[in-house]
Design an enzyme around this catalytic site. Structure first.
Site, short mmCIF file in Angstrom:
data_model
loop_
_atom_site.label_atom_id
_atom_site.label_comp_id
_atom_site.label_asym_id
_atom_site.label_seq_id
_atom_site.Cartn_x
_atom_site.Cartn_y
_atom_site.Cartn_z
N ASP A 10 -11.18 -9.33 -11.53
CA ASP A 10 -11.47 -8.27 -11.29
C ASP A 10 -11.48 -6.83 -12.33
O ASP A 10 -11.02 -5.93 -12.06
CB ASP A 10 -10.42 -7.67 -10.09
N ASP A 52 -14.04 -7.85 -7.24
CA ASP A 52 -13.93 -7.62 -6.04
C ASP A 52 -15.33 -6.84 -5.50
O ASP A 52 -15.94 -6.32 -6.08
CB ASP A 52 -12.91 -6.33 -6.10
N HIS A 54 -16.92 -5.42 -1.93
CA HIS A 54 -16.75 -5.05 -0.63
C HIS A 54 -18.11 -4.36 -0.20
O HIS A 54 -18.62 -3.45 -0.79
CB HIS A 54 -15.55 -4.03 -0.56
N HIS A 71 -13.57 1.18 -2.80
CA HIS A 71 -13.42 0.70 -4.13
C HIS A 71 -14.25 -0.60 -4.35
O HIS A 71 -14.71 -1.17 -3.36
CB HIS A 71 -12.03 0.54 -4.66
N LYS A 96 -15.85 -11.73 -4.20
CA LYS A 96 -14.86 -11.81 -3.20
C LYS A 96 -14.59 -10.47 -2.39
O LYS A 96 -14.78 -9.38 -2.75
CB LYS A 96 -13.39 -12.45 -3.61
N CYS A 140 -4.34 -9.21 -6.84
CA CYS A 140 -5.05 -10.14 -7.24
C CYS A 140 -4.99 -11.11 -8.04
O CYS A 140 -5.17 -12.30 -7.89
CB CYS A 140 -6.61 -9.56 -7.20
C1 VGL Z 1 -7.16 -5.40 -5.81
C2 VGL Z 1 -6.37 -3.83 -4.20
C3 VGL Z 1 -7.36 -4.00 -3.47
C4 VGL Z 1 -7.07 -6.21 -7.00
C5 VGL Z 1 -8.16 -5.58 -5.10
O1 VGL Z 1 -8.24 -6.83 -7.60
O2 VGL Z 1 -5.98 -6.22 -7.44
N1 VGL Z 1 -6.33 -4.51 -5.49
N2 VGL Z 1 -8.48 -4.86 -3.93
ZN ZN Z 2 -10.53 -4.77 -3.05
#
Ligand code: VGL
Ligand code: ZN
Length: 194
Positions: A10, A52, A54, A71, A96, A140
């Protein structure tokens, strides 16, 4: 020879300063991540990079029952890799969190752009040892490392290529401790032997 792979978790605009859910100093690991990437690439070892990813409406976001501000919404600038990240052309991209009902902190919940689950790809490539860096240490990265250990992979956590959110002070330190206690090895770039 057991096959090894690098997993960059990420490293996206929204998790870096200026993004929607910034990890303090998150961008500062770019150079070290790139050094690891070069070392793996030189040896012909695979490099995975997760995103990440979404939907705009997801139970992961505060507005729909979760805990996070929006995000890494798929297709937006915030979801793109940070521009400082230098991936090889054959890097394997993993997505993901693209369902509306999941957090998907772990890269083991990710799939390739053509829909193959991460674990299946690892098995097909006979990969047994993962080197993990990226963002965020206490979410993550931690979830990915713990899942990898549970699945029986050898895991090396890249201490100089991770940064945490630290919602509570000390979260990142505790996360590193938990990963170690579950069997993760730790190195910095000086200790990398491929
Ligand atoms: C993550 C919070 C929400 C991460 C992803 O990549 O660590 N943290 N979504
Ligand atoms: Zn996230």
């Amino acid at each position: 020879m057991k096959t090894r792979a690098l997993v960059v978790v990420d490293f996206q605009n929204d998790f870096c300063p200026g993004g929607a859910l910034p990890v303090p100093e998150g961008d500062e690991i770019a150079d070290t991540l790139n050094s690891y990437i070069e070392r793996f690439t030189e040896k012909g070892l695979p490099v995975f990079a997760s995103k990440d990813w979404h939907p705009a409406q997801t139970s992961h976001f505060k507005e729909y029952g979760g805990i996070w501000p929006p995000h890494c919404v798929m297709g937006t600038k915030g979801a793109e890799f940070h521009p400082a990240l230098r991936l090889p052309e054959d890097a394997i991209i993993l997505l993901k969190g693209d369902r509306e009902d999941e957090d998907a902190y772990s890269v083991f919940q990710a799939h390739t752009e053509d829909g193959r689950p991460f674990k299946k790809v690892l098995e097909d490539m006979s990969i047994e040892h993962l080197y993990v860096g990226g963002l965020a240490t206490d979410y993550c990265v931690k979830a990915t490392v713990l899942d990898a250990l549970k699945e029986g992979f050898r895991v090396t956590l890249l201490l100089d290529a991770i940064k945490g959110v630290d919602v509570e002070e000390g979260d990142s330190e505790r996360a590193i401790e938990e990963m170690r206690q579950n069997g993760a090895e730790t190195i910095t770039i000086d200790g990398l032997v491929l």
